[in-house]
Design a protein around this motif. Sequence first.
Motif, PDB file in Angstrom:
ATOM      1  N   UNK A 115      47.717 -17.966  57.830  1.00  0.00           N
ATOM      2  CA  UNK A 115      48.510 -17.416  56.731  1.00  0.00           C
ATOM      3  C   UNK A 115      48.903 -18.518  55.756  1.00  0.00           C
ATOM      4  N   UNK A 116      49.176 -19.696  56.282  1.00  0.00           N
ATOM      5  CA  UNK A 116      49.590 -20.810  55.428  1.00  0.00           C
ATOM      6  C   UNK A 116      48.493 -21.239  54.448  1.00  0.00           C
ATOM      7  N   UNK A 117      47.245 -20.997  54.795  1.00  0.00           N
ATOM      8  CA  UNK A 117      46.143 -21.344  53.905  1.00  0.00           C
ATOM      9  C   UNK A 117      45.965 -20.313  52.788  1.00  0.00           C
ATOM     10  N   UNK A 118      46.466 -19.100  53.006  1.00  0.00           N
ATOM     11  CA  UNK A 118      46.283 -18.020  52.035  1.00  0.00           C
ATOM     12  C   UNK A 118      47.423 -17.908  51.037  1.00  0.00           C
ATOM     13  N   UNK A 119      48.584 -18.417  51.396  1.00  0.00           N
ATOM     14  CA  UNK A 119      49.765 -18.275  50.550  1.00  0.00           C
ATOM     15  C   UNK A 119      49.904 -19.439  49.568  1.00  0.00           C
ATOM     16  N   UNK A 120      50.510 -19.137  48.446  1.00  0.00           N
ATOM     17  CA  UNK A 120      50.827 -20.188  47.484  1.00  0.00           C
ATOM     18  C   UNK A 120      52.015 -20.990  48.015  1.00  0.00           C
ATOM     19  N   UNK A 121      52.255 -22.162  47.424  1.00  0.00           N
ATOM     20  CA  UNK A 121      53.395 -22.981  47.849  1.00  0.00           C
ATOM     21  C   UNK A 121      54.704 -22.225  47.655  1.00  0.00           C
ATOM     22  N   UNK A 122      54.811 -21.470  46.560  1.00  0.00           N
ATOM     23  CA  UNK A 122      56.026 -20.701  46.292  1.00  0.00           C
ATOM     24  C   UNK A 122      56.246 -19.632  47.364  1.00  0.00           C
ATOM     25  N   UNK A 123      55.182 -18.949  47.753  1.00  0.00           N
ATOM     26  CA  UNK A 123      55.301 -17.923  48.791  1.00  0.00           C
ATOM     27  C   UNK A 123      55.665 -18.543  50.138  1.00  0.00           C
ATOM     28  N   UNK A 124      55.120 -19.721  50.423  1.00  0.00           N
ATOM     29  CA  UNK A 124      55.407 -20.385  51.700  1.00  0.00           C
ATOM     30  C   UNK A 124      56.883 -20.732  51.833  1.00  0.00           C
ATOM     31  N   UNK A 125      57.574 -20.961  50.739  1.00  0.00           N
ATOM     32  CA  UNK A 125      59.004 -21.260  50.787  1.00  0.00           C
ATOM     33  C   UNK A 125      59.799 -20.078  51.353  1.00  0.00           C
ATOM     34  N   UNK A 126      59.262 -18.874  51.206  1.00  0.00           N
ATOM     35  CA  UNK A 126      59.954 -17.671  51.666  1.00  0.00           C
ATOM     36  C   UNK A 126      59.631 -17.291  53.112  1.00  0.00           C
ATOM     37  N   UNK A 127      58.715 -18.001  53.718  1.00  0.00           N
ATOM     38  CA  UNK A 127      58.331 -17.689  55.097  1.00  0.00           C
ATOM     39  C   UNK A 127      59.244 -18.472  56.027  1.00  0.00           C
ATOM     40  N   UNK A 128      59.909 -17.754  56.898  1.00  0.00           N
ATOM     41  CA  UNK A 128      60.835 -18.393  57.844  1.00  0.00           C
ATOM     42  C   UNK A 128      60.079 -18.667  59.132  1.00  0.00           C
ATOM     43  N   UNK A 129      60.096 -19.917  59.556  1.00  0.00           N
ATOM     44  CA  UNK A 129      59.444 -20.306  60.810  1.00  0.00           C
ATOM     45  C   UNK A 129      60.534 -20.494  61.840  1.00  0.00           C
ATOM     46  N   UNK A 130      60.427 -19.780  62.950  1.00  0.00           N
ATOM     47  CA  UNK A 130      61.435 -19.944  63.999  1.00  0.00           C
ATOM     48  C   UNK A 130      60.857 -20.570  65.233  1.00  0.00           C
TER      49      UNK A 130
END
Length: 130
Positions: A115-130
């Motif tokens: 998923x990290x390869x498909x998302x833009x940097x801006x979108x990755x900021x919204x992904x919460x990793x737990x």
Amino acid sequence: MIAQNEVKNYVPKEVTQQREFLQNYQNYDGRGVVIAIIDSGLDVSLDGMQQTTIGSPKVIDCMDFTGAGNVDTSVIKEFNNNNKNNIIGISGRLLNIPSTWINPSGKWHLGIKSLYELCSEEALKNIIVS
């Protein structure tokens, strides 16, 4: 012609008068017509996308132009001798292939993408990793 009780409600039938039209013009259902659809949201696995009213395949080919070539699908797997509907995916998970899928070659091209390869940097900021 499709019976009234078999018609799926993908499009509002009353507003477009589809039922009346097909009752008057039973062969005017698109047979013999090939249409190219360029759409990133088309799900070709839907029941309504499988066969035409005369039993021909509805989808001739499907290409993903939203990132064509972004996923390497050069890994080829075949069913295990023990089970005719399962293959081991690239991640090691067991993949169940529906028995209704027809694959004459018996060879399945697999690919995996983070998923990290498909998302833009801006979108990755919204992904919460737990």
